[in-house]
Design an enzyme around this catalytic site. Structure first.
Site, PDB file in Angstrom:
ATOM      1  N   ARG A 373       0.858  -1.406   0.030  1.00  0.00           N
ATOM      2  CA  ARG A 373      -0.046  -0.048  -0.017  1.00  0.00           C
ATOM      3  C   ARG A 373       0.887   1.257   0.105  1.00  0.00           C
ATOM      4  O   ARG A 373       1.684   1.262   0.596  1.00  0.00           O
ATOM      5  CB  ARG A 373      -0.954   0.027   1.346  1.00  0.00           C
ATOM      6  N   GLY A 374       0.391   2.242  -0.929  1.00  0.00           N
ATOM      7  CA  GLY A 374       1.355   3.347  -0.840  1.00  0.00           C
ATOM      8  C   GLY A 374       0.473   4.663  -1.005  1.00  0.00           C
ATOM      9  O   GLY A 374      -0.792   4.368  -0.916  1.00  0.00           O
ATOM     10  N   GLY A 375       1.145   5.895  -1.363  1.00  0.00           N
ATOM     11  CA  GLY A 375       0.377   6.988  -1.323  1.00  0.00           C
ATOM     12  C   GLY A 375      -0.696   7.066  -2.628  1.00  0.00           C
ATOM     13  O   GLY A 375      -1.603   7.937  -2.438  1.00  0.00           O
ATOM     14  N   CYS A 376      -0.299   6.270  -3.614  1.00  0.00           N
ATOM     15  CA  CYS A 376      -1.333   6.267  -4.763  1.00  0.00           C
ATOM     16  C   CYS A 376      -2.362   5.082  -4.928  1.00  0.00           C
ATOM     17  O   CYS A 376      -3.192   5.033  -5.430  1.00  0.00           O
ATOM     18  CB  CYS A 376      -0.462   6.312  -6.052  1.00  0.00           C
ATOM     19  N   GLY A 377      -2.374   4.282  -3.855  1.00  0.00           N
ATOM     20  CA  GLY A 377      -3.196   3.118  -3.915  1.00  0.00           C
ATOM     21  C   GLY A 377      -2.578   1.705  -3.403  1.00  0.00           C
ATOM     22  O   GLY A 377      -1.608   1.675  -2.942  1.00  0.00           O
ATOM     23  N   LYS A 397      -0.939  -2.283  -9.661  1.00  0.00           N
ATOM     24  CA  LYS A 397      -0.882  -0.880  -8.931  1.00  0.00           C
ATOM     25  C   LYS A 397      -2.402  -0.428  -9.226  1.00  0.00           C
ATOM     26  O   LYS A 397      -2.714  -0.103 -10.403  1.00  0.00           O
ATOM     27  CB  LYS A 397      -0.003  -0.099  -8.905  1.00  0.00           C
ATOM     28  N   ASP A 509      13.335  10.540  -7.393  1.00  0.00           N
ATOM     29  CA  ASP A 509      13.007   9.729  -6.025  1.00  0.00           C
ATOM     30  C   ASP A 509      13.816   8.352  -5.647  1.00  0.00           C
ATOM     31  O   ASP A 509      13.094   7.373  -5.388  1.00  0.00           O
ATOM     32  CB  ASP A 509      11.538   9.541  -5.819  1.00  0.00           C
TER      33      ASP A 509
END
Length: 662
Positions: A373-377, A397, A509
Site C-alpha cells: 500500500r502506498g500514497g497512490c493506492g 497497482k 526519487d
C-alpha cells in the site's frame, strides 16, 4: 571528476596488492590438468603451452583467486582469449572441467570438428566467441539453457549446420550472431523469451526460413529488421520481417517515428481522396428576403433589412446553442469510450488483452493478495498462465480517481487527484517506453471510469528497504557480494537513464523503497511517478512541486527547485551508504549523533582513525572490509556539497565494477 583521481590511485594500489598475493598462489590441480588437455587439443605449440612454473602467465590465459573445498585460496582459470593464433586443432571435451570459466574466445583460427556437449558444464560462462573458424556439425542441444549467464554467443563464419532448436531460454543473452553458416529450418518461437537480446544476426544462411519469425515476434510496434540472406531484408519496407523492440536495450526513437509514418496515409493520398469535397463550389448563402419591387420606398427597404438582421441574429443564437449542446454530448461520448477502451499493452509478457479482462469486473481484485500500500493506492499480486505451462506473476497497482465532480472537490482532494494523474502520465511516458535489465518495465495500463491499473512484473524478493529491514531484524541474510551486485545494478540503470536514453530521464526519487530485487537479486529501479524527461538541450528541470524523500534529496534542490542528474547521483550516494552501513537516514541512530545526518556522519567517520566502524557489524569479518570502504568512498564522492564535483553515473558504474572480490 577531479575527485576521482585519488580514488583511481587507491584502486590501482589495491589491484597491485591483490596481484602480488595471486603470484604466490598455485593453479587448482583439476584446472591445471584440464587446461593442459585443452591447449594440446587446440594444437598449440610447445612454446605456447602451459608453463609449469607460472601456469597463469601463459599468453591468453587469465586466472583469478577463488576458494577451494578446504576454504583456502587457489587460482582458477576464468578467461581463455586466443585470437588469430593459427590454431588448427579441436575444442576438447575437457573444457567442461573449467567450471570457473567466464570467457572462451577463439576467433579467427582454423579450428575443426564440433562444439563438445561438455561445454554445458561451464555454468559461469558469459562469452563464447568461436567466430571465423572451420567448426561444423550441429550445436549441442541444451547448451544455451545450461549456460544461463551467457551474454555473448558468436558462432559466425563457420560451417555449422542443422536447425536452431538449441535456441532455448537464455534470459541474459545480449548478442547472438549465427551469420555465414549452413543452418536450416525455421527460426524457433522461443526467441521471444530472450528478453535482453539487442543484436541478432542470421545473415548468410541460405536455407534458413525467416518467415517463421514473423507471426510469433512481430507483435510490438516500432521494430527493427531481422537480417536474412546477404545481410538485408528481402521484403519491401512495408513488409519487413521484424524483431520486437523489447529486444533493444537502447530504443531508437527514429524507428518509432518511421513506423508511425508508415502506418499513416500520405498527405497526397488524403488530399486526392478528398479532392471532390475540398474543391467543390460552396452553396450560395441564403440572404434575407428582399423587396419584390425594384423601386420600393426607402423606409420599406430599411425595415426589411432590420427585420432580416434580427431574424438572422435569433436563428444564429439558436443554432449556436444547439451546436454547443451537441458538442458537449459528443465530448462526453468520446470520454466515455476512452474510459472503457481496452488496455494499453507495452510488453509481450502480456500475450493478449483478454488476460487483463478480470480488471474490468467489479470484484476482479477481491480474491487477489494485497502485497503493498502506498500514497497512490494498493498493489495486488496476480498469476497468469504463460508459455510452456509456466506462470507469469504480475504486480498490479490500483490508482483510484475521486468519484466527485471536479467542481465539488476540495482543494486538498483536487491536489491529490492532480498528483496521481501526473504520476500515471509520468510512468507511462518513461517506463512504458524503455527497456533495460535494471529498470522495472511497465507491462500494461488499464483505464476504468473510477480508477487506473498499472501492471508490472512481480519482483519476488521485494524492495531493498524490506530486505535490509529483515536483515536488521535477523530474519534474513544479505552478504556483501549481493549488496555490491545490487549497487552495480542500480548504477547501470542510472547510466542508461542519464547517458544512453534520449531524452535523458531523471528519476527524482531514488531510495531503497524504489529499488526492487528479482529472483536473481538483480536490482530494478522502480516507481517513476516523479521522473522527468530532460531535452538534450537543457541542463535541468525546474519544478514547483516538491519531489523526493527526506534524507535522499540533494541539498541544492531545496534552494533552487532545479533537478539535475547530479541530484539523482546524490540520492544514489545515500543508497550506497545504506548498503554498507545497514541503516537508513530516518533511523533513530542518526538522530542521536552530533551530525544528525547519515551523509555527514558517514563523511566524518570516513576521515577518522577508524573508518571501519561505519560498516554494518553483520558484514564484519568476511574479508571484504577494504572493498566496503572503497564503496563508502564512492558514496562520499556522490554526496559532495558541490554538484559539479560529483561524478556522473558512467564514472560511478566504472568505479564500482573495478572493485574486485577475488
Amino acid at each position: 571528476m577531479a575527485g576521482t583521481t585519488p580514488f583511481c590511485s587507491l584502486l590501482t594500489l589495491f589491484s597491485v596488492i591483490l596481484l602480488a598475493q595471486a603470484n604466490n598462489l598455485s593453479l587448482d590441480n583439476p584446472d591445471h590438468d584440464a587446461l593442459l588437455i585443452v591447449q594440446e587439443g587446440l594444437g598449440m605449440s610447445k612454446s605456447q603451452r602451459l608453463d609449469e612454473q607460472n601456469p597463469c602467465n601463459c599468453a591468453g590465459v587469465f586466472c583469478q583467486r577463488r576458494k577451494d573445498s578446504n576454504n583456502s585460496y587457489v587460482l582458477r582459470v576464468t578467461r581463455i582469449f586466443l585470437k588469430s593464433r593459427q590454431l588448427a586443432g579441436v575444442l576438447s571435451p575437457a573444457i567442461g572441467q573449467l567450471s570457473e570459466l567466464k570467457e572462451l574466445s577463439l576467433p579467427n583460427n582454423r579450428l575443426v570438428d564440433q562444439i563438445p556437449p561438455e561445454i554445458a558444464s561451464c555454468r559461469k560462462l558469459e562469452v563464447l566467441n568461436l567466430q571465423d573458424n572451420d567448426l561444423s556439425g550441429e550445436v549441442p542441444a541444451g547448451v544455451l539453457s545450461s549456460l544461463a549467464r551467457l551474454r555473448v554467443l558468436d558462432l559466425s563464419s563457420n560451417r555449422f549446420s542443422g536447425n536452431l532448436n538449441f535456441l532455448k531460454y537464455s534470459p541474459n543473452l545480449e548478442i547472438l550472431s549465427l551469420a555465414n553458416n549452413k543452418f536450416s529450418g525455421k527460426v524457433p518461437s522461443s526467441l521471444q523469451s530472450f528478453g535482453n537480446l539487442r543484436v541478432f544476426n542470421i545473415s548468410g544462411n541460405p536455407s534458413l526460413e525467416v518467415e517463421g519469425l514473423v507471426p510469433v515476434l512481430n507483435q510490438v510496434e516500432g521494430s527493427v529488421p531481422v537480417l536474412n540472406q546477404a545481410g538485408r531484408s528481402s521484403l519491401k519496407l512495408t513488409e519487413r520481417k521484424t524483431v520486437p523492440k523489447r529486444y533493444i536495450l537502447a530504443e531508437n526513437s527514429r524507428t518509432r517515428s518511421q513506423a508511425a509514418a508508415a502506418k499513416a496515409p500520405s498527405p497526397s493520398h488524403r488530399s486526392s481522396k478528398n479532392t471532390n469535397t475540398s474543391h467543390a463550389p460552396a452553396p450560395a448563402p441564403v440572404t434575407a428576403p428582399a423587396s419584390r419591387h425594384k423601386h420600393g420606398k426607402g423606409a420599406r427597404k430599411a425595415g426589411g433589412w432590420i427585420l432580416g438582421f434580427l431574424a438572422g441574429g435569433l436563428s444564429g443564437s439558436g443554432t449556436g446553442f444547439l451546436l454547443s449542446v451537441f458538442f458537449k454530448v459528443i465530448v462526453e461520448v468520446v470520454r466515455g469510450r476512452k474510459r472503457d477502451s481496452g488496455p494499453a499493452i507495452f510488453s509481450s509478457l502480456i500475450k493478449k488483452a483478454e488476460d487483463l479482462a478480470f480488471l474490468a469486473e467489479g470484484g476482479g481484485l477481491a480474491s487477489l493478495e494485497v502485497i503493498g500500500r502506498g500514497g497512490c493506492g494498493e498493489v495486488y499480486k496476480k498469476e497468469l498462465p504463460g508459455s510452456n505451462g509456466n506462470l507469469t506473476t504480475l504486480a498490479i497497482k490500483k490508482i483510484v480517481q475521486p468519484s466527485k465532480d471536479a467542481t465539488e472537490l476540495s482543494e486538498e482532494d483536487s491536489r491529490a487527484m492532480n498528483k496521481k494523474m501526473r504520476q500515471i502520465k509520468s510512468e507511462i511516458q518513461t517506463v512504458g517506453q524503455i527497456r533495460h535489465r535494471n529498470l522495472l518495465p511497465l507491462l500494461a495500463h488499464v483505464t476504468r471510469p473510477e480508477c487506473h491499473f498499472l501492471v508490472y512484473e512481480f519482483m519476488k524478493n521485494g524492495s531493498l528497504r524490506d530486505t535490509l529491514k529483515q536483515v536488521s531484524a535477523g530474519t534474513r541474510e544479505l552478504d556483501w557480494l549481493a549488496r555490491h551486485k545490487i549497487a552495480l545494478g542500480v548504477a547501470a540503470g542510472l547510466e542508461y537513464l542519464h547517458m544512453d536514453h534520449s531524452p535523458r530521464i531523471i528519476h527524482r526519487d531514488l531510495k531503497p523503497e524504489n529499488i526492487l530485487l528479482d529472483d536473481e537479486m538483480e536490482a530494478r529501479i522502480a516507481d517513476f511517478g516523479f521522473a522527468k524527461a530532460v531535452p538534450d538541450a537543457n541542463t535541468h528541470v525546474t519544478t514547483s512541486n516538491v519531489a523526493g524523500t527526506v534524507g535522499y534529496i540533494a541539498p541544492e534542490y531545496h534552494s533552487t527547485l532545479k533537478f539535475t542528474d547530479k541530484c539523482d547521483i546524490f540520492s544514489f550516494g545515500v543508497v550506497l551508504g545504506v548498503l554498507v552501513i545497514g541503516k537508513f537516514p530516518s533511523d533513530e541512530f542518526f538522530q542521536s549523533t552530533e551530525e544528525m545526518s547519515l551523509v555527514k556522519w558517514m563523511r566524518n567517520v570516513m576521515t577518522s582513525v577508524d573508518p571501519k566502524r561505519a560498516i554494518d557489524p553483520k558484514l564484519m569479518g568476511n574479508g571484504y572490509e577494504d572493498q566496503m570502504l572503497l564503496v563508502l568512498k564512492i558514496a562520499c564522492f556522490c554526496t559532495l556539497e558541490d554538484p559539479k564535483q560529483r561524478p556522473n553515473s558512467k564514472v560511478i558504474r566504472c568505479m564500482l565494477s573495478q572493485i574486485k572480490h577475488d
